[in-house]
Write a protein that holds these residues in place. Structure first.
Motif, mmCIF file in Angstrom:
data_model
loop_
_atom_site.group_PDB
_atom_site.id
_atom_site.type_symbol
_atom_site.label_atom_id
_atom_site.label_comp_id
_atom_site.label_asym_id
_atom_site.label_seq_id
_atom_site.Cartn_x
_atom_site.Cartn_y
_atom_site.Cartn_z
ATOM 1 N N ASP A 281 0.834 -1.204 0.000
ATOM 2 C CA ASP A 281 0.000 0.000 0.000
ATOM 3 C C ASP A 281 0.874 1.261 0.000
ATOM 4 O O ASP A 281 1.634 1.479 0.935
ATOM 5 C CB ASP A 281 -0.905 -0.009 1.233
ATOM 6 N N PRO A 282 0.785 2.116 -1.027
ATOM 7 C CA PRO A 282 1.591 3.346 -1.049
ATOM 8 C C PRO A 282 1.306 4.258 0.144
ATOM 9 O O PRO A 282 2.185 5.006 0.574
ATOM 10 C CB PRO A 282 1.167 4.015 -2.368
ATOM 11 N N GLN A 283 0.074 4.185 0.689
ATOM 12 C CA GLN A 283 -0.291 5.038 1.820
ATOM 13 C C GLN A 283 0.012 4.382 3.173
ATOM 14 O O GLN A 283 -0.209 4.978 4.223
ATOM 15 C CB GLN A 283 -1.777 5.395 1.753
ATOM 16 N N LYS A 284 0.506 3.135 3.144
ATOM 17 C CA LYS A 284 0.922 2.403 4.340
ATOM 18 C C LYS A 284 -0.183 2.342 5.413
ATOM 19 O O LYS A 284 0.076 2.478 6.603
ATOM 20 C CB LYS A 284 2.197 3.015 4.934
ATOM 21 N N ARG A 285 -1.420 2.116 4.955
ATOM 22 C CA ARG A 285 -2.518 1.940 5.904
ATOM 23 C C ARG A 285 -2.422 0.565 6.557
ATOM 24 O O ARG A 285 -1.904 -0.377 5.971
ATOM 25 C CB ARG A 285 -3.859 2.093 5.179
ATOM 26 N N VAL A 286 -2.931 0.470 7.781
ATOM 27 C CA VAL A 286 -2.840 -0.769 8.551
ATOM 28 C C VAL A 286 -4.220 -1.404 8.654
ATOM 29 O O VAL A 286 -5.186 -0.771 9.109
ATOM 30 C CB VAL A 286 -2.276 -0.505 9.963
ATOM 31 N N THR A 287 -4.324 -2.653 8.219
ATOM 32 C CA THR A 287 -5.590 -3.383 8.257
ATOM 33 C C THR A 287 -5.855 -3.926 9.658
ATOM 34 O O THR A 287 -4.976 -4.553 10.242
ATOM 35 C CB THR A 287 -5.552 -4.554 7.266
ATOM 36 N N PRO A 288 -7.051 -3.708 10.214
ATOM 37 C CA PRO A 288 -7.400 -4.321 11.511
ATOM 38 C C PRO A 288 -7.581 -5.831 11.329
ATOM 39 O O PRO A 288 -8.538 -6.270 10.693
ATOM 40 C CB PRO A 288 -8.704 -3.626 11.906
ATOM 41 N N THR A 289 -6.659 -6.603 11.853
ATOM 42 C CA THR A 289 -6.629 -8.039 11.560
ATOM 43 C C THR A 289 -7.795 -8.813 12.181
ATOM 44 O O THR A 289 -8.271 -9.791 11.590
ATOM 45 C CB THR A 289 -5.299 -8.643 12.037
ATOM 46 N N ASN A 290 -8.245 -8.411 13.368
ATOM 47 C CA ASN A 290 -9.374 -9.115 13.976
ATOM 48 C C ASN A 290 -10.646 -8.904 13.158
ATOM 49 O O ASN A 290 -11.436 -9.828 12.967
ATOM 50 C CB ASN A 290 -9.583 -8.642 15.418
ATOM 51 N N ARG A 291 -10.818 -7.698 12.669
ATOM 52 C CA ARG A 291 -11.963 -7.421 11.796
ATOM 53 C C ARG A 291 -11.859 -8.228 10.505
ATOM 54 O O ARG A 291 -12.869 -8.686 9.965
ATOM 55 C CB ARG A 291 -12.011 -5.923 11.492
ATOM 56 N N GLU A 292 -10.618 -8.421 10.019
ATOM 57 C CA GLU A 292 -10.415 -9.209 8.807
ATOM 58 C C GLU A 292 -10.860 -10.654 9.014
ATOM 59 O O GLU A 292 -11.481 -11.260 8.135
ATOM 60 C CB GLU A 292 -8.950 -9.159 8.390
ATOM 61 N N LEU A 293 -10.555 -11.217 10.187
ATOM 62 C CA LEU A 293 -10.999 -12.581 10.481
ATOM 63 C C LEU A 293 -12.525 -12.661 10.547
ATOM 64 O O LEU A 293 -13.123 -13.646 10.084
ATOM 65 C CB LEU A 293 -10.387 -13.058 11.808
ATOM 66 N N LEU A 294 -13.150 -11.646 11.100
ATOM 67 C CA LEU A 294 -14.614 -11.604 11.134
ATOM 68 C C LEU A 294 -15.188 -11.548 9.715
ATOM 69 O O LEU A 294 -16.171 -12.229 9.400
ATOM 70 C CB LEU A 294 -15.093 -10.394 11.940
ATOM 71 N N ALA A 295 -14.558 -10.742 8.867
ATOM 72 C CA ALA A 295 -15.022 -10.615 7.482
ATOM 73 C C ALA A 295 -14.848 -11.929 6.718
ATOM 74 O O ALA A 295 -15.760 -12.377 6.000
ATOM 75 C CB ALA A 295 -14.248 -9.496 6.784
ATOM 76 N N GLN A 296 -13.680 -12.560 6.883
ATOM 77 C CA GLN A 296 -13.421 -13.830 6.196
ATOM 78 C C GLN A 296 -14.368 -14.917 6.690
ATOM 79 O O GLN A 296 -14.864 -15.734 5.902
ATOM 80 C CB GLN A 296 -11.968 -14.260 6.420
ATOM 81 N N GLY A 297 -14.617 -14.944 8.001
ATOM 82 C CA GLY A 297 -15.535 -15.937 8.556
ATOM 83 C C GLY A 297 -16.936 -15.765 8.011
ATOM 84 O O GLY A 297 -17.605 -16.746 7.629
ATOM 85 N N THR A 298 -17.406 -14.521 7.937
ATOM 86 C CA THR A 298 -18.732 -14.248 7.383
ATOM 87 C C THR A 298 -18.796 -14.687 5.922
ATOM 88 O O THR A 298 -19.771 -15.303 5.479
ATOM 89 C CB THR A 298 -19.050 -12.739 7.487
ATOM 90 N N GLY A 299 -17.741 -14.370 5.169
ATOM 91 C CA GLY A 299 -17.691 -14.763 3.765
ATOM 92 C C GLY A 299 -17.730 -16.270 3.587
ATOM 93 O O GLY A 299 -18.429 -16.785 2.701
ATOM 94 N N ASN A 300 -17.005 -16.996 4.413
ATOM 95 C CA ASN A 300 -16.986 -18.455 4.298
ATOM 96 C C ASN A 300 -18.323 -19.080 4.678
ATOM 97 O O ASN A 300 -18.724 -20.089 4.090
ATOM 98 C CB ASN A 300 -15.852 -19.030 5.154
#
Length: 527
Positions: A281-300
């Motif tokens: 990411d050129p802007q070096k933003r940081v992804t909230p990893t716990n939210r990412e797991l919630l998103a992936q779980g919902t998707g699955n």
């Protein structure tokens, strides 16, 4: 979120074209219906993209899970396997609630950069056969050893017997368009930044296929994208498969184990890709990893409920998204909608796209991930950065993603241990006289059980009759193991006529019991 549509829409189109053959290829490799891969791609874009906090990451079916999925479907059957996908999604949500996303922050930067470069090299190598018209292996395959006994390098020799002149011409035309678009035209006019070069390359590939069909320079159907074409609405809806939620299936040990395996592997791959995408990411933003797991779980959960493959965040699509100039997660969401709309409305047109065009796009993506300048930079940072970096690359190229990451991480841990071994203390001899026996052992701020071997070795090498000063003025934390080493040495010191003076922030102590109590008191205060 919508103020960067001029960047996000063109990027989403590129990601769509990259994702389309990957979704189909991974489904084929997994022994699942081709439509299940498209479902996973759509859900990964629309649902996961909407919930995720990652601005540039793209999710969909992952090649890293293909072997697991293939074995599970063969063992359980597809409807029972879908139950495992749903269970895996539930467990991922639980991991997110338990804050397990912090695991992603424990991977060294050198390993993550090695992962990006390794993926870049393997993408490049795997696309060369497709660029020459040898499409025996599915798009998206990243493993070195293949199920048919071949490997990445033997396939480069095998392709020489199956070269398609039409595919080579399309590859060259596509590469020319991509390079001309990026390095010349995009700098001359704004219109060339709005219309993505890969879209032009795809259109040129379709035009070539149609005009050259039936000639010696034509492209055979096996070298084209192969999207399922429903003959009616009922035929389309029949492609959805629903899980068998009977009590015997839900409580089946094999189903539960498969669900847990999917949750662990998918979460690990996702966290690795999140770190990698954030690095790009050129802007070096940081992804909230716990939210990412919630998103992936919902998707699955949703993917499993309607007949889709397991989903993870995937670096190939994510890196293509970054390189195409995406600014926000609107790009990932739109690519999911493009998959949905195109599969429903224009599957016949999609099936005119030569795989050689998509190979050309991925060749560029792979090269950008593994630029020679990256290797030069990592070398300039020293061996402690370069060695884990290069080991990760070799591991990915000659095994697969997770093994390569594991090897790089193991080397990174060894480097940390060696540095910890060296930096816990400093022992020097005071040159007061020619044969001085005055020594000073200076302890670092953090002294752990990992350092006790090095400290004990230094103490044992002191000559009899030495005068030792242990300087602990910088110490902020010390493990009991090290205190025990010092205590045991104080007993030996009496026998060897060694005089010990302990220096702390509170003064000097010559009585070993005094500094032992001081250490214990300090440890309690810190705790």
């Amino acid at each position: 979120m919508f103020k960067h549509l001029n960047k996000d829409i063109p990027a989403s189109i590129v990601v769509f074209f990259v994702a389309l053959p990957l979704c189909l290829g991974i489904a084929l490799a997994s022994g699942a219906p081709a439509f299940s891969g498209l479902i996973a791609g759509i859900i990964g874009g629309v649902v996961v993209g909407a919930i995720s906090g990652s601005q540039l990451g793209v999710s969909g079916p992952a090649a890293g899970l293909a072997v697991i999925v293939l074995g599970a479907i063969a063992n359980l059957g597809f409807e029972q396997f879908l139950v495992a996908v749903v269970i895996g999604g539930v467990l991922q949500i639980l991991l997110g609630v338990l804050k397990a996303g912090v695991i992603g922050y424990y991977f060294p930067s050198s390993v993550i950069k090695g992962m990006l470069a390794g993926i870049g090299i393997i993408i490049f190598l795997k696309q060369i056969p497709h660029a020459f018209g040898y499409d025996k292996d599915y798009e998206g395959e990243l493993q070195f050893l293949q199920a048919d006994g071949e490997n990445t390098f033997t396939e480069l020799f095998n392709m020489l017997d199956y070269i398609s002149v039409g595919a080579v011409i399309v590859t060259l035309i596509s590469l020319a368009i991509l390079l001309l678009w990026e390095f010349v035209l995009a700098k001359k006019s704004k219109i060339f930044t709005i219309i993505p070069g890969p879209l032009v390359a795809v259109v040129a590939g379709v035009v070539y296929y149609v005009t050259m069909q039936g000639s010696n320079l034509g492209i055979a159907e096996e070298h084209l994208v192969n999207v399922p074409v429903p003959e009616s609405f009922d035929d389309f809806t029949s492609q959805f498969t629903f899980p068998n939620f009977s009590f015997s299936v839900i409580t089946n040990y094999s189903v539960l184990l498969t669900g847990a395996t999917i949750a662990i592997v998918a979460s690990l791959e996702t966290l690795l890709c999140v770190e990698a995408a954030d690095k790009l990411d050129p802007q070096k933003r940081v992804t909230p990893t716990n939210r990412e797991l919630l998103a992936q779980g919902t998707g699955n959960i949703i993917s499993g409920l309607i007949g889709g493959l397991p989903i993870t965040q995937v670096i190939v699509r994510s890196s293509a998204n970054v390189q195409s100039g995406a600014k926000t997660k609107v790009s990932a969401i739109l690519h999911g909608f493009f998959l949905l709309i195109s599969v429903v409305t224009i599957p016949v047109l999609l099936n005119m796209i030569p795989l050689a065009v998509l190979a050309a796009i991925l060749l560029v993506v792979g090269y950008k991930l593994a630029k020679p300048s990256l290797f030069k930079k990592m070398w300039s940072l020293g061996l402690t950065q370069f060695v884990p970096f290069i080991v990760t690359i070799l591991g990915i190229v000659f095994t697969d993603l997770l093994i390569g990451i594991g090897l790089g991480l193991a080397v990174g841990i060894i480097v940390i241990l060696l540095n910890s071994y060296k930096n816990s203390h400093f022992l020097h001899q005071e040159k007061v006289a020619a044969n001085s026996k005055n020594y000073q052992l200076e302890l670092a701020e953090e002294v752990t059980f990992l350092n006790k071997g090095a400290i004990n070795r230094e103490l044992q090498q002191l000559p009899n009759g030495a005068i030792l000063e242990i300087n602990a003025q910088k110490v902020k934390s010390i493990d009991y193991d090290v205190i025990e080493i010092l205590d045991e040495f104080s007993v030996q010191a009496k026998e060897r006529n060694i005089t010990i003076t302990f220096v702390s922030k509170k003064g000097k102590f010559e009585n070993p019991e005094s500094y032992k109590k001081f250490f214990e008191k300090e440890k309690k205060q810190i705790a």
